[in-house]
Design a protein around this motif. Structure first.
Motif, PDB file in Angstrom:
ATOM      1  N   SER A  68       0.712  -1.139  -0.018  1.00 30.90           N
ATOM      2  CA  SER A  68       0.118  -0.037  -0.002  1.00 30.90           C
ATOM      3  C   SER A  68       0.917   1.203  -0.128  1.00 30.90           C
ATOM      4  CB  SER A  68      -0.894  -0.039   1.117  1.00 30.90           C
ATOM      5  OG  SER A  68      -0.339   0.155   2.471  1.00 30.90           O
ATOM      6  N   SER A  78       1.760  -0.961   3.906  1.00 37.54           N
ATOM      7  CA  SER A  78       1.595  -2.543   4.426  1.00 37.54           C
ATOM      8  C   SER A  78       2.250  -3.381   3.310  1.00 37.54           C
ATOM      9  CB  SER A  78       0.044  -2.451   4.550  1.00 37.54           C
ATOM     10  OG  SER A  78      -0.121  -3.812   5.164  1.00 37.54           O
TER      11      SER A  78
ATOM     12  N   GLN B  18     -11.866   3.590   5.028  1.00 45.16           N
ATOM     13  CA  GLN B  18     -10.659   3.883   5.850  1.00 45.16           C
ATOM     14  C   GLN B  18     -10.746   3.227   7.314  1.00 45.16           C
ATOM     15  OE1 GLN B  18      -8.577   7.486   6.375  1.00 45.16           O
ATOM     16  NE2 GLN B  18      -9.385   8.532   4.587  1.00 45.16           N
ATOM     17  N   ASN B  21     -10.113  -0.702   6.949  1.00 44.25           N
ATOM     18  CA  ASN B  21      -8.767  -1.233   6.639  1.00 44.25           C
ATOM     19  C   ASN B  21      -7.774  -0.860   7.664  1.00 44.25           C
ATOM     20  OD1 ASN B  21      -8.158  -2.370   3.723  1.00 44.25           O
ATOM     21  ND2 ASN B  21      -9.551  -0.561   3.316  1.00 44.25           N
ATOM     22  N   PHE B  22      -8.067  -0.042   8.553  1.00 43.48           N
ATOM     23  CA  PHE B  22      -7.265   0.264   9.725  1.00 43.48           C
ATOM     24  C   PHE B  22      -7.739  -0.551  11.060  1.00 43.48           C
ATOM     25  CE2 PHE B  22      -6.862   4.386   7.598  1.00 43.48           C
ATOM     26  CZ  PHE B  22      -5.861   4.181   6.880  1.00 43.48           C
ATOM     27  N   PRO B  64      -2.692  -0.071   6.773  1.00 41.41           N
ATOM     28  CA  PRO B  64      -3.479  -0.991   6.397  1.00 41.41           C
ATOM     29  C   PRO B  64      -3.365  -2.318   7.107  1.00 41.41           C
ATOM     30  CG  PRO B  64      -3.053   0.461   4.443  1.00 41.41           C
ATOM     31  CD  PRO B  64      -2.055   0.761   5.636  1.00 41.41           C
ATOM     32  N   CYS B  69      -5.974  -3.739   0.071  1.00 43.48           N
ATOM     33  CA  CYS B  69      -6.973  -3.222   0.851  1.00 43.48           C
ATOM     34  C   CYS B  69      -8.270  -3.431   0.303  1.00 43.48           C
ATOM     35  CB  CYS B  69      -6.576  -1.488   0.770  1.00 43.48           C
ATOM     36  SG  CYS B  69      -5.152  -1.092   1.611  1.00 43.48           S
ATOM     37  N   TYR B 101      -9.965   5.740  -0.417  1.00 46.68           N
ATOM     38  CA  TYR B 101      -8.726   4.999  -0.782  1.00 46.68           C
ATOM     39  C   TYR B 101      -7.216   6.038  -0.973  1.00 46.68           C
ATOM     40  CZ  TYR B 101     -10.472   0.417  -0.600  1.00 46.68           C
ATOM     41  OH  TYR B 101     -11.037  -0.815  -0.182  1.00 46.68           O
ATOM     42  N   LEU B 106      -4.543   4.038   1.017  1.00 46.39           N
ATOM     43  CA  LEU B 106      -4.858   2.561   0.663  1.00 46.39           C
ATOM     44  C   LEU B 106      -4.403   1.842  -0.727  1.00 46.39           C
ATOM     45  CD1 LEU B 106      -8.292   2.642   2.522  1.00 46.39           C
ATOM     46  CD2 LEU B 106      -6.045   2.038   3.498  1.00 46.39           C
ATOM     47  N   ARG B 275     -12.932  -7.344   6.872  1.00 46.56           N
ATOM     48  CA  ARG B 275     -13.021  -6.089   6.984  1.00 46.56           C
ATOM     49  C   ARG B 275     -14.312  -5.616   6.355  1.00 46.56           C
ATOM     50  NH1 ARG B 275      -7.634  -5.434   3.609  1.00 46.56           N
ATOM     51  NH2 ARG B 275      -8.476  -7.626   3.072  1.00 46.56           N
TER      52      ARG B 275
END
Lengths: 187, 281
Positions: A68, A78, B18, B21-22, B64, B69, B101, B106, B275
């Motif tokens: 990422s 990541s 967001q 993904n976190f 992420p 993602c 994104y 992401l 997710r």
């Protein structure tokens, strides 16, 4: 990972490769290159045309990974492994061209396993879905080729104590088969 | 008639992209902790511990959970008394994905022409959007960031009705066995049974949205889920395929009526980095 780990460096030497048996846990330091689907297609196209590859693949290790984006001040975003089997169709060619190590997740085809055995190369697996954690083992990242591919560009990565497990070795052994046989129950 | 502005929808979708993904859902974290307790393989236990550590780092650093993602799959449940104002609803959702994104750093994983050029659209659009009209005046937006690895190992079959319950169990087990370490186990296994070839996979996908481990309210289906769960956890695949007891965190099945000639079965695999999150407007 719990048991004893051996510390190795990349590029891999033939002495090290001989010691790497399926199931052994390793910590890799040194240089590895990221390449996934699109980069593999382009590398094979270059080989088909008889062109020079954008980096000298001899003795090198490829990490199947597309990170990422890095935030300001970060080395990389990541950065965990992608599914290796999608690269199976390209891998024997790259092994013939001198590739010695691959890092990814999941099982490989028998053609890849045969090529590993024949040309003395090794396939490692690491923890899929742990991209945040694994990014901490990457100390440097420089673009090498195919930058127009964005997340699929080839990066030269400097890693320190990158955790992996020897999955397929030069002796034809397979860590996934061993693991499944050990824990399989009934039918 | 209640009005909802498209700008509110865009903002909500961007935020969801967001957040999912976190921050791993509490239910998934709980399931991973439980898995760590029951896992027999020491390597498997260690891997589960590292997945929890990964989740901790991701949340703390807004990094992420996984570099993949995901493709943004958006479920819209629209109350029939809602009036969407301020523009095109689908464009509003798409803009939310684009912003989420881009602003969240992401990874953008969408390519435009999948069988040849495969050029990245660079903003993770278009999303996949499923809409449903329901009674009421609310809008529920559920965002599922679906990774490619597990999606690739998903399977669909049109069984013969005579193959029945056992046929369903065997097919799901086969799909999980073939997926092995590739789909990033421990998995959440979405199973759709019935409907038509098009609706059965959507059913399997919707099953993934249930809170991890909550059984189907229908006892007969819950019993089937349990049997599939035990069967796949005896395969020995374990976390990431490294061997062990925990191949699945849960099996979620959903059922629809089907034709007298058909028994459609779909398996939509979800990796451990499950997710998704919803917002009610």
């Amino acid at each position: 990972m719990a048991e004893e780990k051996i510390v190795i460096s990349s590029p891999l030497t033939s002495e090290v490769i001989e010691k790497l048996k399926a199931g052994i846990q390793v910590l890799i330091s040194g240089t590895i290159y990221s390449a996934r689907d699109a980069a593999h297609r382009w590398l094979i196209q270059a080989l088909d045309k008889g062109e020079k590859l954008p980096f000298d693949i001899k003795g090198q290790t490829i990490y199947y990974m597309g990170p990422s984006p890095a935030r300001h001040g970060q080395i990389i975003g990541s950065a965990g492994p992608t599914t290796s089997s999608r690269m199976d169709m390209s891998t024997p060619r790259l092994i013939e061209a001198g590739l010695k190590g691959m890092i990814g997740k999941g099982e490989r085809s028998s053609a890849v396993k045969d090529a590993l055995k024949k040309h003395k190369a090794v396939y490692f697996v690491t923890i899929g879905g742990a991209g945040a954690l694994l990014s901490k083992s990457i100390k440097k990242s420089e673009p090498v080729a195919y930058e127009e591919l964005g997340a699929e560009a080839i990066l030269k990565l400097t890693v320190e104590n990158f955790p992996a497990i020897v999955c397929n070795d030069i002796y034809g052994e397979d860590f996934f088969e061993q693991a499944r046989t050990q824990y399989c129950r009934g039918g | 008639m209640r009005e909802i502005k498209t700008s509110v929808i865009t903002e909500a979708v961007a935020r969801l992209c967001q957040e999912v993904n976190f921050e791993l859902g509490e239910d998934v974290v709980t399931a991973l902790k439980k898995a760590e307790q029951v896992e027999e393989s020491s390597l498997g236990k260690e891997v589960l511990k590292q997945l929890l550590e990964n989740a901790r780092i991701a949340k703390k650093e807004s990094l992420p959970l996984c570099q993949d993602c995901g493709m943004a799959v958006v479920f819209l449940e629209i109350g029939q008394d809602v009036h969407i104002v301020g523009g095109n609803l689908y464009k509003a959702v798409e803009e939310g994905v684009r912003r989420g994104y881009t602003d969240g750093y992401l990874r953008k994983s969408m390519v435009n022409q999948p069988f040849s050029a495969r050029v990245n659209t660079k903003d993770n659009t278009p999303p996949v959007i499923h809409t449903e009209i329901l009674p009421g005046d609310r809008l529920k937006i559920t965002l599922l960031a679906k990774g490619g690895g597990a999606e690739n190992m998903s399977r669909l079959v049109m069984l013969k009705p005579g193959e029945g319950r056992q046929g369903v169990i065997d097919f799901v087990a086969m799909a999980v066995e073939e997926a092995g370490g590739k789909a990033c186990p421990p998995l959440i296994i979405g199973v759709g049974i019935g409907g038509t070839v098009d609706t059965v996979m959507l059913l399997a996908k919707k099953a993934l949205l249930r809170k991890v481990g909550d059984p189907n309210p229908e006892p007969e289906i819950a019993e089937l889920e349990k049997e599939i769960f035990n069967r796949v956890n005896n395969l020995g695949i374990g976390p990431l395929g490294f061997g062990g007891r925990v191949t699945a965190l849960a099996v979620h099945a959903k059922v629809l009526p089907s034709h007298i000639a058909s028994l459609p079965v779909a398996v939509n695999l979800q990796c451990h980095s499950a997710r998704h999150k919803e917002i009610l407007i």
